[in-house]
Design an enzyme around this catalytic site. Structure first.
Site, PDB file in Angstrom:
ATOM      1  N   HIS A  65      -2.502   6.163   5.311  1.00 35.00           N
ATOM      2  CA  HIS A  65      -1.051   6.311   5.373  1.00 35.00           C
ATOM      3  C   HIS A  65      -0.658   7.678   4.815  1.00 35.00           C
ATOM      4  CE1 HIS A  65      -0.973   2.222   6.472  1.00 35.00           C
ATOM      5  NE2 HIS A  65      -0.504   1.663   5.368  1.00 35.00           N
ATOM      6  N   CYS A 105       0.820  -1.215   0.000  1.00 33.69           N
ATOM      7  CA  CYS A 105       0.000   0.000   0.000  1.00 33.69           C
ATOM      8  C   CYS A 105       0.852   1.263   0.000  1.00 33.69           C
ATOM      9  CB  CYS A 105      -0.950  -0.006   1.196  1.00 33.69           C
ATOM     10  SG  CYS A 105      -0.173  -0.438   2.762  1.00 33.69           S
TER      11      CYS A 105
END
EC number: 1.2.1.11
Length: 316
Positions: free
Chosen positions: A245, A132
């Site tokens: 994130h 990711c």
């Protein structure tokens, strides 16, 4: 009538598996029959999909002959066992674990970055999904790479606990509640207390002093760009945020480029939401539930004539 597919999600009861289910429904993917697979422990659990109740089945007893496409997110060991068997039988496997990412004959694909690589799935009927943190970084850097090339990437990530699955989410919630009520925090999922803390370790340490998470960003960047000359220097940090994130990215380009040019390119790139000036994206306010990669704080490096800085945020 458009073609429809029988789709299986292996690891359906995990955090990623449940998100896969949501995305299939939100995107109105042409699913004929949906099969939810997990271990015997989760057998019988039910989910709603397109107005119907779908029961989780035991993967050990499942008849795979009815499946066209399988989404795997049950862990590397299970992917290593099941994916080749199913792929050889004709199922197209899209694997979300790291197990196949570095196999030379399996494509590692970010649709916004290297869609042409998808055709290589015919080699083994498997497509690997990148990490990711790599995905959001390369979506943001692709326009720069295409325009002037990239010599070197320095990146520090600030990764939410959901990257460690439900166990990570539960640990942050549990530790926070205990500490706020005057009780000591119990640590099981992470190497240290994550509540009110930052941990500069994600995955195991390797012989070179980097963690495996950090080296994933190195290997995956070079493979996806098909450019082993790109130097990548990452530091990956786990932070006490539930979802999303963030990354502080600095690139040294092969030819100088102005920050205004970079912003103009990003603003015209599908899949990117640009924040200009003093506004900037954060995980908590902006990233939740969004498919776009959010980019802000774009500025030239005052210490390097070919350097550009970006702040990159996404829902992992």
């Amino acid at each position: 009538m458009s073609q429809q597919f029988n789709v299986a999600i292996f690891g359906a009861t995990g955090a990623v598996g449940e998100t896969m289910l949501e995305v299939l429904q939100e995107r109105e993917f042409p699913v004929d029959e949906l099969f939810l697979l997990a271990s015997e422990r989760s057998e019988g659990k039910t989910y709603r999909f397109n107005g119907k109740t779908v029961r989780v089945q035991n993967v050990e007893e499942f008849d795979w002959s009815q499946v066209h496409i399988a989404l795997f997110s049950a862990g590397g060991e299970l992917s290593a066992h099941w994916a080749p068997i199913r792929a050889e039988a004709g199922v197209v496997v899209i694997d979300n674990t790291s197990h196949f990412r570095y196999d030379y004959d399996i494509p590692l694909v970010i649709p916004e970055v290297n869609p042409e690589a998808i055709a290589e799935f015919r080699n083994r009927n498997i497509i690997a999904n990148p990490n990711c943190s790599t995905i959001q970084m390369l979506v943001a850097l692709k326009p720069i790479y295409d325009a002037v090339g990239i010599e070197r990437i320095n990146v520090t990530t600030y990764q939410s606990v959901s990257g460690a699955g439900k166990a990570g989410i539960d640990e942050l919630a549990g530790q926070t509640a205990k500490l706020l009520n005057g009780y000591p925090a119990e640590t099981n999922t992470f190497s240290q207390q994550i509540a009110f803390n930052c941990i500069p370790q994600i995955d195991q340490f390797m012989d070179n002093g980097y963690t495996k998470e950090e080296m994933k960003m190195v290997w995956e960047t070079q493979k996806i760009f098909n450019d082993p000359s790109i130097m990548v220097n990452p530091t990956c940090v786990r932070v006490p945020v539930f979802y999303g994130h963030a990354e502080a990215v600095h690139v040294e380009t092969r030819a100088p480029i102005d920050a205004e040019q970079v912003m103009d390119m990003l603003d015209q790139t599908d899949g990117i939401e640009l924040f200009r000036g003093a506004d900037f994206p954060t995980q908590v306010r902006d990233a939740g539930g969004k498919d776009h990669v959010l980019v802000g704080r774009v500025r030239n490096d005052i210490s390097h004539h070919s350097g550009v800085n970006l702040w990159v945020v996404a829902d992992n």
